[in-house]
Design a protein around this motif. Structure first.
Motif, PDB file in Angstrom:
ATOM      1  N   MET A   1       0.837  -1.204   0.000  1.00 41.57           N
ATOM      2  CA  MET A   1       0.000   0.000   0.000  1.00 41.57           C
ATOM      3  C   MET A   1       0.872   1.255   0.000  1.00 41.57           C
ATOM      4  O   MET A   1       0.558   2.238  -0.668  1.00 41.57           O
TER       5      MET A   1
ATOM      6  N   ILE B   1      -0.520  -7.226 -13.432  1.00 41.40           N
ATOM      7  CA  ILE B   1      -0.417  -6.287 -14.550  1.00 41.40           C
ATOM      8  C   ILE B   1      -1.168  -4.999 -14.233  1.00 41.40           C
ATOM      9  O   ILE B   1      -2.286  -5.051 -13.724  1.00 41.40           O
ATOM     10  N   ASP B   2      -0.569  -3.858 -14.534  1.00 42.92           N
ATOM     11  CA  ASP B   2      -1.244  -2.594 -14.243  1.00 42.92           C
ATOM     12  C   ASP B   2      -1.652  -1.875 -15.514  1.00 42.92           C
ATOM     13  O   ASP B   2      -1.595  -2.427 -16.619  1.00 42.92           O
TER      14      ASP B   2
ATOM     15  N   ASP C   1      -6.791 -14.960 -10.649  1.00 41.76           N
ATOM     16  CA  ASP C   1      -5.562 -15.307 -11.372  1.00 41.76           C
ATOM     17  C   ASP C   1      -5.590 -16.724 -11.948  1.00 41.76           C
ATOM     18  O   ASP C   1      -4.675 -17.112 -12.685  1.00 41.76           O
TER      19      ASP C   1
ATOM     20  N   PHE D   1      -2.801   3.665 -10.202  1.00 40.99           N
ATOM     21  CA  PHE D   1      -2.142   2.385  -9.949  1.00 40.99           C
ATOM     22  C   PHE D   1      -3.024   1.423  -9.150  1.00 40.99           C
ATOM     23  O   PHE D   1      -2.548   0.410  -8.659  1.00 40.99           O
TER      24      PHE D   1
ATOM     25  N   TYR E   1       2.269 -10.172 -19.016  1.00 41.87           N
ATOM     26  CA  TYR E   1       1.436 -11.319 -18.664  1.00 41.87           C
ATOM     27  C   TYR E   1       2.030 -12.615 -19.225  1.00 41.87           C
ATOM     28  O   TYR E   1       2.392 -12.664 -20.406  1.00 41.87           O
TER      29      TYR E   1
ATOM     30  N   LYS F   1       0.736 -13.054 -13.591  1.00 40.11           N
ATOM     31  CA  LYS F   1      -0.705 -13.273 -13.660  1.00 40.11           C
ATOM     32  C   LYS F   1      -1.467 -11.967 -13.925  1.00 40.11           C
ATOM     33  O   LYS F   1      -0.889 -10.883 -13.852  1.00 40.11           O
ATOM     34  N   TYR F   2      -2.764 -12.106 -14.145  1.00 39.48           N
ATOM     35  CA  TYR F   2      -3.648 -10.942 -14.345  1.00 39.48           C
ATOM     36  C   TYR F   2      -3.443  -9.871 -13.266  1.00 39.48           C
ATOM     37  O   TYR F   2      -3.306  -8.689 -13.579  1.00 39.48           O
ATOM     38  N   SER F   3      -3.395 -10.295 -12.005  1.00 39.94           N
ATOM     39  CA  SER F   3      -3.317  -9.320 -10.906  1.00 39.94           C
ATOM     40  C   SER F   3      -1.953  -8.638 -10.836  1.00 39.94           C
ATOM     41  O   SER F   3      -1.788  -7.663 -10.096  1.00 39.94           O
TER      42      SER F   3
ATOM     43  N   MET G   1       9.211  -9.436  -1.186  1.00 38.64           N
ATOM     44  CA  MET G   1       9.055  -9.557   0.272  1.00 38.64           C
ATOM     45  C   MET G   1       8.562 -10.949   0.654  1.00 38.64           C
ATOM     46  O   MET G   1       8.880 -11.455   1.737  1.00 38.64           O
ATOM     47  N   ASP G   2       7.810 -11.581  -0.238  1.00 43.43           N
ATOM     48  CA  ASP G   2       7.308 -12.936   0.027  1.00 43.43           C
ATOM     49  C   ASP G   2       8.393 -14.001  -0.085  1.00 43.43           C
ATOM     50  O   ASP G   2       8.139 -15.170   0.228  1.00 43.43           O
TER      51      ASP G   2
ATOM     52  N   THR H   1      -5.714   0.367 -10.790  1.00 45.76           N
ATOM     53  CA  THR H   1      -6.516  -0.140 -11.902  1.00 45.76           C
ATOM     54  C   THR H   1      -5.800  -1.304 -12.581  1.00 45.76           C
ATOM     55  O   THR H   1      -4.598  -1.497 -12.395  1.00 45.76           O
TER      56      THR H   1
ATOM     57  N   LYS I   1       4.174  -4.632  -7.443  1.00 47.37           N
ATOM     58  CA  LYS I   1       3.936  -6.079  -7.338  1.00 47.37           C
ATOM     59  C   LYS I   1       5.248  -6.844  -7.234  1.00 47.37           C
ATOM     60  O   LYS I   1       5.343  -7.856  -6.549  1.00 47.37           O
TER      61      LYS I   1
ATOM     62  N   LYS J   1       2.147   1.643  -3.631  1.00 46.11           N
ATOM     63  CA  LYS J   1       1.086   2.119  -4.525  1.00 46.11           C
ATOM     64  C   LYS J   1       0.769   3.589  -4.245  1.00 46.11           C
ATOM     65  O   LYS J   1       0.498   4.361  -5.170  1.00 46.11           O
TER      66      LYS J   1
ATOM     67  N   LEU K   1       3.389   5.777  -5.922  1.00 43.83           N
ATOM     68  CA  LEU K   1       3.202   5.883  -7.379  1.00 43.83           C
ATOM     69  C   LEU K   1       1.971   6.727  -7.720  1.00 43.83           C
ATOM     70  O   LEU K   1       2.002   7.546  -8.649  1.00 43.83           O
TER      71      LEU K   1
ATOM     72  N   GLU L   1       6.102  -6.791  -3.661  1.00 45.63           N
ATOM     73  CA  GLU L   1       5.296  -7.764  -2.904  1.00 45.63           C
ATOM     74  C   GLU L   1       5.866  -9.175  -3.081  1.00 45.63           C
ATOM     75  O   GLU L   1       6.045  -9.900  -2.099  1.00 45.63           O
TER      76      GLU L   1
ATOM     77  N   PHE M   1      -5.742 -14.195 -19.270  1.00 47.53           N
ATOM     78  CA  PHE M   1      -5.845 -12.777 -19.581  1.00 47.53           C
ATOM     79  C   PHE M   1      -7.083 -12.471 -20.422  1.00 47.53           C
ATOM     80  O   PHE M   1      -7.735 -11.450 -20.241  1.00 47.53           O
TER      81      PHE M   1
END
Lengths: 253, 253
Positions: free
Chosen positions: A27, A169-170, B186, B15, A212, A165-167, A185-186, B17, A179, A30, A33, A182, B190
Motif C-alpha cells: 500500500m 499487470i497494471d 488469477d 495504480f 502477462y 498473472k492478471y493481478s 518480500m514474500d 486499476t 507487485k 502504490k 506511485l 510484494e 488474460f
C-alpha cells in the motif's frame, strides 16, 4: 507562487495492514506511485497528458527507507515533489509524515520519459523544459542515501519462479512496479516481519519490463544477517538460458 | 436521527486499476471490508472495540455484482449499511455509485461474531442487541440476488497450489478474504479480462481460516461459457488427503 509539493492525506485502513497492524509496503508503494502520477497530472505532465504525444513515464529506480511504519488508523500525509531534472532522468522524492509530526520515512525515485513507439528516451531538459523547471525544488530535504548499485546474482541463487498473472499487470500493461516488491518480500519467512522486525530500506532498479505470462525467476543472496540482494529475471532456464534481468533490489531489514 | 449509512468517497487512482484502466476487484474488495470495519467502528462495534471483549467479526459470505467497473480518475462513493441481524449472523450490504449517478454495483455480506478464545459464535440478537438494532435499515434497496450454495469440487478439478505468504496475511493473522479473490481471479487467462470482458458477479463462502505457510490448493469447474465454481482447500494431497475446504466461490464473467 507555484505550488511545488503535493500532500495526500491518508488514514491507514484496517485491511491495508499486515498481521502486525502495520501499513503494508504494497500500500505504501502504490500510494507513492499514485501520488507521483497525481502530482504530475495536476501540472500537465501526467501519463494521460503524455499519451496523446506518444510518451510515457518509466520508473527506473526507487529507494524507500522507513524508520517505522504507520499503524492502523494512524493519520499520515504522503508528500511528493521533483528535486531535479537532468538530461534523460528526473528525480522525484517523497516523505511520509504523521499528522502528529512523526517522521515515518522518505523515498527517492528516478524516472525517464520514453517515446513508446520508438522506445527512445526523451531529452527532458529540452522537451518541455520550461514546464518542468518551474516545479523543481532541490532545497526540500530528503535525508536518505541515494540508491547504490546492485550486482547481478548467480544462477545458484535461484529461489523460485512465478508466471506473471492478471493481478500482476497494471494500466501500462506491464507487471506493476510495486507487485515486484510484494513478490520479493514474500521470498522471506514470516519471522523476518515478526516481533517488531520489518523491512527498513528497499532499493530497487527496474531494468526491463515484463508482461502477462512471462516466467519470472527470483534470485536471492544474503549479504549479512539483515541485508539481501535480489534479482528477478525473465526467461531463465536452469542450466540453460540465463534470461534477462528485469529487476535488481537491495533489502535491509 | 441516527445515521445508518456511511459513504466513503474515492477517486480511482491510476495504480489501483488493471490493464484496462478499470478499478481492480482487489481494491474494490478491500474498500468494502474497510468501509464495513469503519462503519462498525464509528458505532462502537468495530474489531478493535470487540477485541477487549474477546470477540471478533468473521466474514462468512460475500456476493458482489458489478454492472461495470469505475475507470481511472472516476469519482465514486462506496456506501455500507446493516440490513438485518438474526441469531448468529448479520447481513451487511454495499453500493458503489459514481458521483455522476452511475450505479456500478452492489454487494451483500454475511458476518458472524465469534469468541476468539472459545471459537463459539455470539448470539447477536441478545448480546448488545439494542446497540445493533438502532442501526438496522432493512428498507434500503440492494437489488442483487442473495448468494446461493456452491457445491464441493472434485479432486480432478485441481488447478494449482500455493503456499500462503507474508503478503497473504492480514491484521487478523489469517489469509485475507480479498487475497483469495485475487488468487482465484488469477486462475483465469488474460482473455477473460480483455476486450471489455470482466468478472461480473462473484459469490464467495468462507468456510475455514488458513494461515501463513498453509498449502492452499485451488480447484475449478466450468459450469458454462461464462460461469465457474472454485474451491480452495488446505492440506490437499493429490491421491491422498482430501484436505479441508477453506473457500468456495462462484464466478460469472
Amino acid at each position: 507562487m507555484v505550488q511545488k509539493i503535493d500532500t495526500t492525506k491518508i488514514v491507514v485502513d484496517p485491511f491495508n495492514t499486515d498481521f502486525q497492524q502495520r501499513w503494508t509496503w504494497t500500500m505504501l508503494g502504490k500510494t507513492l506511485l499514485n501520488a507521483a502520477e497525481n502530482h504530475a497530472k495536476a501540472r500537465g505532465f501526467g501519463m494521460m497528458d503524455l499519451n496523446g504525444r506518444h510518451y510515457t513515464w518509466v520508473l527506473s529506480r526507487l529507494a524507500i527507507e522507513m524508520n517505522d511504519m504507520p499503524r492502523v488508523y494512524d493519520e499520515i500525509g504522503v508528500s511528493t515533489w521533483v528535486e531535479s531534472i537532468y538530461r534523460l532522468f528526473t528525480n522525484r522524492n517523497f516523505s511520509v509524515v504523521g499528522t502528529d509530526g512523526t517522521v515515518y520515512g522518505y523515498a527517492r525515485s528516478i524516472w525517464a520519459m520514453i517515446d513508446y513507439e520508438t522506445r527512445q528516451p526523451a531529452q527532458l531538459e529540452q522537451m518541455e523544459g520550461e514546464v518542468f523547471q518551474q516545479f523543481l525544488i532541490p532545497e526540500e530535504p530528503c535525508p536518505i542515501e541515494p540508491q547504490g548499485r546492485v550486482r547481478p546474482l548467480h544462477d545458484e541463487d535461484f529461489v523460485k519462479a512465478h508466471h506473471a498473472k492478471y493481478s500482476d499487470i497494471d494500466m501500462n500493461g506491464h507487471v506493476n512496479s510495486i507487485k515486484y516488491i510484494e513478490h520479493i518480500m514474500d521470498l522471506f519467512p514470516f519471522e523476518a516481519y515478526q516481533d517488531g522486525r520489518n523491512l527498513h530500506r528497499l532499493e530497487i532498479a527496474y531494468m526491463a519490463e515484463s508482461y502477462y505470462g512471462d516466467l519470472l525467476s527470483f534470485f536471492r543472496r544474503k549479504l549479512d544477517d539483515n541485508a539481501y540482494e535480489v534479482e528477478v529475471r525473465k526467461g531463465f532456464i536452469p542450466g540453460g538460458d540465463r534470461g534477462t534481468p528485469v529487476v535488481r533490489a537491495l533489502l535491509r531489514f
